[in-house]
Scaffold this active site. Structure first.
Site, PDB file in Angstrom:
ATOM      1  CG  LEU A 289      -1.848  -1.071   1.433  1.00  0.00           C
ATOM      2  CD1 LEU A 289      -2.524  -1.128   2.750  1.00  0.00           C
ATOM      3  CD2 LEU A 289      -2.868  -1.211   0.258  1.00  0.00           C
TER       4      LEU A 289
ATOM      5  N   GLY B  93       3.696   0.470   4.665  1.00  0.00           N
ATOM      6  CA  GLY B  93       5.409   0.933   4.877  1.00  0.00           C
ATOM      7  C   GLY B  93       5.523   1.394   6.303  1.00  0.00           C
TER       8      GLY B  93
ATOM      9  CG  ASP C 269       9.779  11.554   5.091  1.00  0.00           C
ATOM     10  OD1 ASP C 269      10.481  12.497   5.807  1.00  0.00           O
ATOM     11  OD2 ASP C 269       9.948  11.339   4.202  1.00  0.00           O
TER      12      ASP C 269
ATOM     13  CG  LEU D 205      -5.893   3.569   1.704  1.00  0.00           C
ATOM     14  CD1 LEU D 205      -5.888   4.204   2.964  1.00  0.00           C
ATOM     15  CD2 LEU D 205      -6.566   2.238   2.188  1.00  0.00           C
TER      16      LEU D 205
ATOM     17  CB  ILE E 139       1.300  11.262   3.159  1.00  0.00           C
ATOM     18  CG1 ILE E 139       1.689  11.535   1.871  1.00  0.00           C
ATOM     19  CG2 ILE E 139       2.353  10.558   4.127  1.00  0.00           C
ATOM     20  CD1 ILE E 139       3.068  12.047   1.598  1.00  0.00           C
ATOM     21  CG  LEU E 140      -3.645   8.781   5.107  1.00  0.00           C
ATOM     22  CD1 LEU E 140      -4.982   7.649   5.318  1.00  0.00           C
ATOM     23  CD2 LEU E 140      -4.320  10.082   5.646  1.00  0.00           C
TER      24      LEU E 140
END
Length: 309
Positions: A203, A223, A227, A249, A267-268
């Site tokens: 993902l 992952g 960051d 997603l 980006i979550l």
């Protein structure tokens, strides 16, 4: 008619002023003190007297409160009779309920580890993070496990590339109570060593493929990267390097941008991605899942029905 209580400090001060006006008839006092010194002394005595009076009143109030509390307790014991036994029963019930709850949670997690949908966190990005980011990753992994524990239908979780002698594992142990006993699979092997390559779906928000549903024979990799200044395509490049399937997603399919000052980033955090997957796994509804996991500060809302593709 009630009379006002005399203020001892006021009385003494009035006496001092009277003595001063009359020229201080007591030669002994006058010979040793000036008028100012006499006033100061008398004011001090008035303060002392006032404090004593307040302490006495407070003692009386405490005694009255104790009497009232004692009377109430006597009445309660008389009404309940077996009050001690009742409290013991309540305590036993609470302990039994907690024990049963923990037992049920453990059973669900153990069942998931036998036949549940597999979700894996790839912890192989330590070199891409500083100490602060590693700490945040450890906290997110703790929240992820907490969400899975309380799910009606939990995932079978794997942490891969997790080495006991490296910073991520040590930080997880430091910040998460009982981390070593989590009911998950932990290994220092990579996901490529742990699963067949055909089973893996990595993902990443940079993938061109959209995740439509969760396939029981697949393992979905998140992952394990925190960051603070996002490095674009890190997880995508890592997946493409080993020729594994990727997906993102379905945020664009079910959500739209809200007007305002937002960065519209997809980006979550790791636990947010996990919450979306977990909600979808339990409900089968991407709308509920995305609302549960995508923070409003990202600048997205559910798309209106007539706009949905």
């Amino acid at each position: 008619m009630a009379t006002e209580k005399a203020d001892p400090q006021e009385e003494v001060i009035n006496d001092v002023e009277s003595m001063a006006e009359e020229g201080c008839q007591d030669s002994t006092i006058c010979s040793s003190m000036s008028k100012k010194a006499l006033k100061r002394q008398m004011k001090y005595q008035a303060i002392v007297m006032e404090k004593k009076a307040k302490r006495k009143e407070e003692k009386e109030r405490k005694k009255a409160r104790k009497r009232e509390a004692s009377e109430r307790q006597t009445a309660i014991e008389g009404d309940l009779g077996n009050s001690d036994t009742a409290h013991e029963v309540d305590d036993d019930n609470r302990k039994h309920s907690k024990k049963y709850s923990n037992k049920a949670i453990r059973e669900r997690l153990e069942d998931a580890m036998k036949s549940g949908q597999r979700i894996c966190v790839d912890c192989g990005f330590e070199s891409n993070m500083d100490k602060k980011e590693v700490c945040k990753l450890a906290q997110q992994l703790g929240r992820l496990y907490g969400a899975n524990r309380h799910a009606e239908k939990p995932f079978h979780i794997y942490f891969t590339n997790l080495h006991k002698d490296e910073a991520i594992y040590k930080e997880c142990v430091r910040v998460n109570c009982g981390f070593e006993n989590y009911l998950i699979e932990m290994t220092d092997k990579s996901h490529l060593e742990s699963f067949d390559r055909s089973e893996i779906v990595y993902l990443t928000p940079d993938s061109a493929n959209v995740l439509e549903f969760l396939e029981p024979d697949k393992v979905y990799i998140i992952g394990g990267l925190v960051d603070e200044s996002p490095q674009k395509n890190v997880t995508l490049k890592n997946a493409e390097k080993f020729d594994v399937k990727t997906a993102q997603l379905p945020i664009d399919k079910y959500m739209e941008k809200v007007e305002g000052k937002f960065n519209y980033s997809k980006i979550l955090t790791i636990n947010q991605v996990f919450d979306i997957l977990l909600t979808f796994y339990n409900t089968g509804d991407w709308k509920k899942a995305l609302v549960a996991g995508v923070p409003r500060r990202k600048g997205y809302k559910l798309m209106e029905a007539d706009k949905k593709l």
